[in-house]
Design a protein around this motif. Structure first.
Motif, short mmCIF file in Angstrom:
data_model
loop_
_atom_site.label_atom_id
_atom_site.label_comp_id
_atom_site.label_asym_id
_atom_site.label_seq_id
_atom_site.Cartn_x
_atom_site.Cartn_y
_atom_site.Cartn_z
N VAL A 73 0.86 -1.18 0.00
CA VAL A 73 0.00 0.00 0.00
C VAL A 73 0.90 1.23 0.00
O VAL A 73 1.92 1.27 0.68
CB VAL A 73 -0.97 0.00 1.21
N ASP A 74 0.54 2.21 -0.82
CA ASP A 74 1.25 3.49 -0.83
C ASP A 74 0.48 4.47 0.03
O ASP A 74 -0.74 4.60 -0.09
CB ASP A 74 1.39 4.03 -2.26
N ILE A 75 1.22 5.15 0.90
CA ILE A 75 0.62 6.05 1.89
C ILE A 75 1.19 7.44 1.70
O ILE A 75 2.41 7.61 1.59
CB ILE A 75 0.91 5.52 3.32
N VAL B 72 4.19 6.73 9.47
CA VAL B 72 3.69 5.36 9.36
C VAL B 72 4.25 4.52 10.51
O VAL B 72 3.53 3.74 11.13
CB VAL B 72 4.05 4.74 7.99
N GLY C 227 5.94 10.21 0.32
CA GLY C 227 5.09 9.10 0.73
C GLY C 227 5.89 7.90 1.18
O GLY C 227 7.11 7.90 1.20
N THR C 228 5.15 6.86 1.53
CA THR C 228 5.75 5.62 2.00
C THR C 228 5.05 4.44 1.34
O THR C 228 3.83 4.40 1.29
CB THR C 228 5.59 5.48 3.54
N ARG C 229 5.82 3.49 0.86
CA ARG C 229 5.25 2.22 0.42
C ARG C 229 5.46 1.22 1.55
O ARG C 229 6.58 1.04 2.04
CB ARG C 229 5.93 1.71 -0.84
N THR D 143 -5.35 -0.74 4.10
CA THR D 143 -6.24 0.40 3.87
C THR D 143 -6.42 1.20 5.16
O THR D 143 -6.36 2.44 5.16
CB THR D 143 -7.60 -0.07 3.34
N ARG E 281 -3.24 3.12 5.98
CA ARG E 281 -3.14 4.32 5.14
C ARG E 281 -4.04 5.43 5.67
O ARG E 281 -3.60 6.57 5.82
CB ARG E 281 -3.51 3.99 3.69
N ARG E 282 -5.28 5.12 5.98
CA ARG E 282 -6.21 6.13 6.48
C ARG E 282 -5.69 6.75 7.78
O ARG E 282 -5.74 7.96 7.97
CB ARG E 282 -7.59 5.53 6.68
N ALA F 260 -2.52 6.84 9.00
CA ALA F 260 -1.29 7.61 8.82
C ALA F 260 -1.53 8.91 8.07
O ALA F 260 -0.83 9.90 8.31
CB ALA F 260 -0.25 6.76 8.07
N GLU F 261 -2.51 8.91 7.19
CA GLU F 261 -2.83 10.13 6.44
C GLU F 261 -3.77 11.05 7.22
O GLU F 261 -4.11 12.14 6.73
CB GLU F 261 -3.47 9.77 5.10
#
Length: 148
Positions: free
Chosen positions: A8-10, A17, A101-103, A134, A137-138, A140-141
């Motif tokens: 997932v890309d964040i 993260v 970003g972070t993968r 998912t 990601r939510r 961390a964002e």
């Protein structure tokens, strides 16, 4: 041996993260797979993780941390009863993406004599990985959890 993985890309830097992944006490707020988590984040220490798979029942495991590299890698190993029966190595690998970003690649390697008997369980774990990615990601964002 069998391995599953998902990425997932964040849109957040690796340190953010990492903060989310290592804040075990906050897992009940966002993590759909690991509903309770406690322990100290240090190589060799044990965690207490209560997992609730989407298709299965809750269980608590006490994995030992194998790798703790801030902003890069978090890895633990859990075993069913004795080594070599069913061992699971769970890993989060974080890579800095140019642009801020972070993968995150989440993987789990299953080894041991019981692996052939757990084929369906292992396959179902892929969906739980996707849900966790998912949700990570939510979180961390800084976005609210789904359904919140």
């Amino acid at each position: 041996m069998r391995e599953i993985a998902g990425a997932v890309d964040i849109a957040a830097p690796p340190h953010r993260v990492w903060e989310v992944l290592t804040d075990l006490s906050a897992y009940p707020e966002w993590n759909p797979l690991i509903r309770q988590a406690s322990g100290r984040i240090a190589v060799g220490d044990r965690l207490a993780l209560t997992t609730v798979p989407s298709r299965g029942r809750a269980r608590t495991v006490r994995p030992r941390l194998r790798a703790v590299v801030p902003d890069r890698e978090l890895c633990w190993v859990s075993r069913l009863l004795v080594p070599g029966l069913l061992d699971r190595t769970h890993r989060f690998a974080l890579a800095d993406l140019n642009g801020g970003g972070t993968r995150v690649v989440q993987s789990e390697r299953f080894t041991g004599v019981l692996v052939p008997l757990f084929g369906r369980v292992i396959t179902r774990t892929v969906a739980d990985f996707e849900a966790l990615g998912t949700a990570l990601r939510r979180r961390a964002e800084g976005r609210p959890a789904a359904g919140a």
